[in-house]
Design a protein around this motif. Structure first.
Motif, PDB file in Angstrom:
ATOM      1  N   ALA A   1       0.651  -1.227   0.109  1.00  0.00           N
ATOM      2  CA  ALA A   1      -0.075   0.114  -0.006  1.00  0.00           C
ATOM      3  C   ALA A   1       0.834   1.221   0.054  1.00  0.00           C
ATOM      4  CB  ALA A   1      -1.008   0.046   1.127  1.00  0.00           C
ATOM      5  N   ALA A   2       1.741   1.434  -1.102  1.00  0.00           N
ATOM      6  CA  ALA A   2       2.881   2.118  -1.071  1.00  0.00           C
ATOM      7  C   ALA A   2       2.317   3.743  -1.194  1.00  0.00           C
ATOM      8  CB  ALA A   2       3.622   1.947  -2.117  1.00  0.00           C
TER       9      ALA A   2
ATOM     10  N   ARG B   1       6.810   7.224  -0.774  1.00  0.00           N
ATOM     11  CA  ARG B   1       7.882   7.943   0.091  1.00  0.00           C
ATOM     12  C   ARG B   1       8.803   6.821   0.307  1.00  0.00           C
ATOM     13  NH1 ARG B   1       5.279   9.323   5.502  1.00  0.00           N
ATOM     14  NH2 ARG B   1       3.631   8.043   5.667  1.00  0.00           N
TER      15      ARG B   1
ATOM     16  N   ASP C   1       0.106  -1.387  -4.856  1.00  0.00           N
ATOM     17  CA  ASP C   1      -1.122  -0.383  -4.457  1.00  0.00           C
ATOM     18  C   ASP C   1      -2.095  -0.607  -5.305  1.00  0.00           C
ATOM     19  OD1 ASP C   1      -1.006   2.355  -2.373  1.00  0.00           O
ATOM     20  OD2 ASP C   1      -2.675   2.080  -4.012  1.00  0.00           O
ATOM     21  N   ARG C   2      -3.401  -0.041  -5.009  1.00  0.00           N
ATOM     22  CA  ARG C   2      -4.370  -0.444  -6.108  1.00  0.00           C
ATOM     23  C   ARG C   2      -4.348   0.750  -7.158  1.00  0.00           C
ATOM     24  NH1 ARG C   2      -9.623   1.159  -2.229  1.00  0.00           N
ATOM     25  NH2 ARG C   2      -9.055   3.253  -1.784  1.00  0.00           N
TER      26      ARG C   2
ATOM     27  N   LEU D   1      -5.658  -4.928  -3.038  1.00  0.00           N
ATOM     28  CA  LEU D   1      -5.454  -6.160  -1.907  1.00  0.00           C
ATOM     29  C   LEU D   1      -6.573  -6.593  -1.017  1.00  0.00           C
ATOM     30  CD1 LEU D   1      -2.318  -4.237  -0.497  1.00  0.00           C
ATOM     31  CD2 LEU D   1      -2.169  -6.372  -1.700  1.00  0.00           C
TER      32      LEU D   1
ATOM     33  N   THR E   1       2.857   1.326   6.091  1.00  0.00           N
ATOM     34  CA  THR E   1       2.746   2.514   6.578  1.00  0.00           C
ATOM     35  C   THR E   1       1.122   3.153   6.430  1.00  0.00           C
ATOM     36  OG1 THR E   1       3.812   4.016   5.385  1.00  0.00           O
ATOM     37  CG2 THR E   1       5.210   3.213   7.140  1.00  0.00           C
ATOM     38  N   ASN E   2       0.606   3.508   7.373  1.00  0.00           N
ATOM     39  CA  ASN E   2      -0.819   3.976   7.287  1.00  0.00           C
ATOM     40  C   ASN E   2      -1.746   3.227   6.326  1.00  0.00           C
ATOM     41  OD1 ASN E   2       0.469   5.895   8.853  1.00  0.00           O
ATOM     42  ND2 ASN E   2       0.505   7.572   7.310  1.00  0.00           N
ATOM     43  N   TYR E   3      -1.665   1.732   6.644  1.00  0.00           N
ATOM     44  CA  TYR E   3      -2.490   1.114   5.928  1.00  0.00           C
ATOM     45  C   TYR E   3      -2.670  -0.310   6.866  1.00  0.00           C
ATOM     46  CZ  TYR E   3      -4.572  -2.280   2.683  1.00  0.00           C
ATOM     47  OH  TYR E   3      -5.258  -3.082   1.859  1.00  0.00           O
TER      48      TYR E   3
HETATM   49  C1  SAM Z   1      -2.733   6.355   3.650  1.00  0.00           C
HETATM   50  S1  SAM Z   1      -2.165   5.697   2.210  1.00  0.00           S
HETATM   51  C2  SAM Z   1      -0.574   5.311   2.793  1.00  0.00           C
HETATM   52  C3  SAM Z   1       0.354   5.564   1.531  1.00  0.00           C
HETATM   53  C4  SAM Z   1       1.773   4.953   2.220  1.00  0.00           C
HETATM   54  N1  SAM Z   1       2.066   3.710   2.689  1.00  0.00           N
HETATM   55  C5  SAM Z   1       2.244   6.142   3.018  1.00  0.00           C
HETATM   56  O1  SAM Z   1       2.205   6.117   4.076  1.00  0.00           O
HETATM   57  O2  SAM Z   1       2.673   7.313   2.508  1.00  0.00           O
HETATM   58  C6  SAM Z   1      -3.186   4.346   1.929  1.00  0.00           C
HETATM   59  C7  SAM Z   1      -2.840   3.571   0.721  1.00  0.00           C
HETATM   60  O3  SAM Z   1      -3.411   2.365   0.582  1.00  0.00           O
HETATM   61  C8  SAM Z   1      -3.695   2.020  -0.463  1.00  0.00           C
HETATM   62  N2  SAM Z   1      -5.004   1.195  -0.798  1.00  0.00           N
HETATM   63  C9  SAM Z   1      -6.129   1.304   0.241  1.00  0.00           C
HETATM   64  N3  SAM Z   1      -6.979   0.070  -0.089  1.00  0.00           N
HETATM   65  C10 SAM Z   1      -6.307  -0.329  -0.911  1.00  0.00           C
HETATM   66  C11 SAM Z   1      -6.519  -1.739  -1.608  1.00  0.00           C
HETATM   67  N4  SAM Z   1      -7.806  -2.218  -1.478  1.00  0.00           N
HETATM   68  N5  SAM Z   1      -5.756  -2.413  -2.515  1.00  0.00           N
HETATM   69  C12 SAM Z   1      -4.626  -1.663  -2.657  1.00  0.00           C
HETATM   70  N6  SAM Z   1      -4.122  -0.569  -1.895  1.00  0.00           N
HETATM   71  C13 SAM Z   1      -4.961   0.103  -1.387  1.00  0.00           C
HETATM   72  C14 SAM Z   1      -4.102   3.523  -1.050  1.00  0.00           C
HETATM   73  O4  SAM Z   1      -4.316   3.498  -2.413  1.00  0.00           O
HETATM   74  C15 SAM Z   1      -3.274   4.236  -0.422  1.00  0.00           C
HETATM   75  O5  SAM Z   1      -2.235   4.400  -1.398  1.00  0.00           O
END
Ligand code: SAM
Length: 158
Positions: free
Chosen positions: A17-18, A22, A38-39, A57, A76-78
């Motif tokens: 979930a990049a 960063r 990431d999606r 995911l 992070t943050n996921y």
């Molecule tokens: C809050 S952002 C965090 C991004 C990164 N990890 C950071 O800390 O900068 C959450 C990320 O999760 C991804 N995400 C959310 N639901 C998702 C899914 N079902 N499948 C893949 N990625 C997902 C979003 O696209 C988003 O880029």
């Protein structure tokens, strides 16, 4: 960044979930081969060390990395709890898990506020118990932005 030194030089890195990448960029600039999942990979940069992998995911599709293992897995943050087994399995023996996300109590400061997006007290510690050696663990309020987070740096034992 604080615990990046735990990651072996040249180790492959999975950034799950990049987002805008960063952490992918941080590790790629340090010479690591990074797989950024990431999606939405549109915001991920072109970088010779970054493999972009578009995958939802949470839609019930198979884990997109099959049985690949990484020297480090960064999240992070996921939080999507059903992924936890595959996520831990993706850390190679001797590899490192770096995980930080919001925890209960964060609802006082804003989003995320729904329980499915908030770690419970001690949840990251419980997650790795028995299979990882914990180098660092915190559960606390951070200030920029104000948020309740849990973070762990742990090395897979076997
Ligand atoms: C809050 S952002 C965090 C991004 C990164 N990890 C950071 O800390 O900068 C959450 C990320 O999760 C991804 N995400 C959310 N639901 C998702 C899914 N079902 N499948 C893949 N990625 C997902 C979003 O696209 C988003 O880029």
């Amino acid at each position: 960044m604080q615990w990046a030194g735990l990651v072996a030089p040249q180790a492959s890195v999975l950034d799950l979930a990049a987002g805008r990448g960063r952490h992918s960029i941080f590790f790629a600039d340090r010479g690591h081969k990074v797989t950024a999942v990431d999606r939405d990979v549109g915001d991920l940069p072109d970088h010779p060390n970054i493999e972009r992998l578009k995958a939802d995911l949470e839609d019930g599709s198979p884990w997109p990395l099959s049985d690949r293992r990484f020297g480090a897995v960064v999240v992070t943050n996921y939080l999507h709890r059903p992924l936890m087994p595959q996520l831990l399995e993706a850390v190679a023996p001797g590899g490192v898990l770096l995980y930080q996300t919001f925890m209960e109590g964060n609802e006082r400061f804003g989003k995320p506020s729904r329980p499915e997006y908030l770690l419970k007290d001690g949840e990251l510690l419980e997650l790795v118990r028995g299979c990882f050696s914990v180098t660092a663990y915190e559960a606390r309020l951070i200030s920029d932005p104000m948020a309740m987070v849990q973070r762990i740096a742990a090395r897979r034992l076997t």
